[in-house]
Design a protein around this motif. Structure first.
Motif, mmCIF file in Angstrom:
data_model
loop_
_atom_site.group_PDB
_atom_site.id
_atom_site.type_symbol
_atom_site.label_atom_id
_atom_site.label_comp_id
_atom_site.label_asym_id
_atom_site.label_seq_id
_atom_site.Cartn_x
_atom_site.Cartn_y
_atom_site.Cartn_z
ATOM 1 N N THR A 1 -4.640 -12.553 -7.123
ATOM 2 C CA THR A 1 -3.476 -11.991 -6.442
ATOM 3 C C THR A 1 -2.937 -10.770 -7.170
ATOM 4 O O THR A 1 -2.537 -9.791 -6.542
ATOM 5 C CB THR A 1 -2.366 -13.060 -6.335
ATOM 6 N N THR B 1 -4.817 -7.663 -5.997
ATOM 7 C CA THR B 1 -4.551 -7.214 -4.627
ATOM 8 C C THR B 1 -3.089 -6.874 -4.387
ATOM 9 O O THR B 1 -2.748 -6.315 -3.353
ATOM 10 C CB THR B 1 -5.010 -8.277 -3.609
ATOM 11 N N ARG B 2 -2.226 -7.187 -5.330
ATOM 12 C CA ARG B 2 -0.805 -6.893 -5.177
ATOM 13 C C ARG B 2 -0.563 -5.399 -4.962
ATOM 14 O O ARG B 2 0.329 -5.005 -4.210
ATOM 15 C CB ARG B 2 -0.007 -7.382 -6.385
ATOM 16 N N GLY B 3 -1.368 -4.556 -5.555
ATOM 17 C CA GLY B 3 -1.226 -3.115 -5.372
ATOM 18 C C GLY B 3 -1.399 -2.710 -3.915
ATOM 19 O O GLY B 3 -0.711 -1.815 -3.422
ATOM 20 N N MET C 1 -0.651 -4.641 -1.371
ATOM 21 C CA MET C 1 0.568 -5.105 -0.701
ATOM 22 C C MET C 1 1.718 -4.137 -0.969
ATOM 23 O O MET C 1 2.540 -3.890 -0.085
ATOM 24 C CB MET C 1 0.919 -6.521 -1.171
ATOM 25 N N ASP C 2 1.751 -3.569 -2.157
ATOM 26 C CA ASP C 2 2.793 -2.575 -2.474
ATOM 27 C C ASP C 2 2.678 -1.368 -1.542
ATOM 28 O O ASP C 2 3.687 -0.854 -1.053
ATOM 29 C CB ASP C 2 2.689 -2.119 -3.934
ATOM 30 N N ILE C 3 1.451 -0.918 -1.288
ATOM 31 C CA ILE C 3 1.245 0.209 -0.368
ATOM 32 C C ILE C 3 1.672 -0.196 1.036
ATOM 33 O O ILE C 3 2.356 0.559 1.728
ATOM 34 C CB ILE C 3 -0.227 0.674 -0.387
ATOM 35 N N LYS D 1 3.891 -2.361 1.907
ATOM 36 C CA LYS D 1 5.361 -2.411 1.939
ATOM 37 C C LYS D 1 5.963 -1.010 2.023
ATOM 38 O O LYS D 1 7.015 -0.831 2.619
ATOM 39 C CB LYS D 1 5.909 -3.140 0.715
ATOM 40 N N ASN D 2 5.308 -0.022 1.418
ATOM 41 C CA ASN D 2 5.787 1.356 1.529
ATOM 42 C C ASN D 2 5.633 1.884 2.953
ATOM 43 O O ASN D 2 6.435 2.691 3.407
ATOM 44 C CB ASN D 2 5.047 2.280 0.561
ATOM 45 N N SER E 1 8.273 -1.846 5.419
ATOM 46 C CA SER E 1 8.979 -2.737 4.499
ATOM 47 C C SER E 1 9.153 -4.147 5.063
ATOM 48 O O SER E 1 9.462 -5.075 4.320
ATOM 49 C CB SER E 1 10.348 -2.158 4.132
ATOM 50 N N SER F 1 3.562 -10.915 3.375
ATOM 51 C CA SER F 1 2.255 -11.096 2.741
ATOM 52 C C SER F 1 1.312 -11.839 3.680
ATOM 53 O O SER F 1 0.119 -11.547 3.720
ATOM 54 C CB SER F 1 2.389 -11.818 1.401
#
Length: 96
Positions: free
Chosen positions: A58, A61-63, A65-67, A69-70, A73, A77
Motif C-alpha cells: 500500500t 501505491t499511495r503515491g 492515490m495522492d495524484i 486525490k489531486n 478530492s 480509495s
C-alpha cells in the motif's frame, strides 16, 4: 482517472488537464495511449505485470492515490482501487 494518472506521471498532462478530461461527457483514448499509461504506472511502481502490481505494498501505491486525490478530492480509495482493477482487466482482456 487511471489513464490521466499515467499521463501525469509521464509528464504529458497536468492535473488541470486531467480534471478537464474527466468532466467531458464523451472521452476517447486510443489503445497506444491506454497502453502507454499502464506502462508508465508499472514503470513508476517498478513492476512488470498485473500480478506484481497487485502485490505492491500500500505504501508504494499511495503515491497514485495522492495524484487521484489531486484530480478529484472526493475519490475514495475503494473507487480508485475499482478503477485500477477495471482498467487492468480491460488491458488483459484486450491483449488476449
Amino acid at each position: 482517472m487511471v489513464i490521466m494518472i499515467g499521463r501525469i506521471l509521464r509528464g504529458t498532462h497536468s492535473v488541470e488537464q486531467a480534471k478537464s478530461y474527466l468532466t467531458m461527457k464523451k472521452r476517447f483514448t486510443c489503445y497506444s495511449h491506454f497502453k502507454e499509461s499502464i506502462d508508465t504506472i508499472f514503470e513508476h511502481l517498478q513492476v512488470r505485470d498485473i500480478p506484481e502490481f497487485f502485490k505492491c505494498p500500500t505504501v508504494v501505491t499511495r503515491g497514485l492515490m495522492d495524484i487521484a486525490k489531486n484530480i478529484d478530492s472526493n475519490v475514495t480509495s475503494d473507487q480508485f482501487i475499482f478503477a485500477v482493477h477495471d482498467f487492468l482487466f480491460r488491458r488483459r482482456r484486450g491483449s488476449e
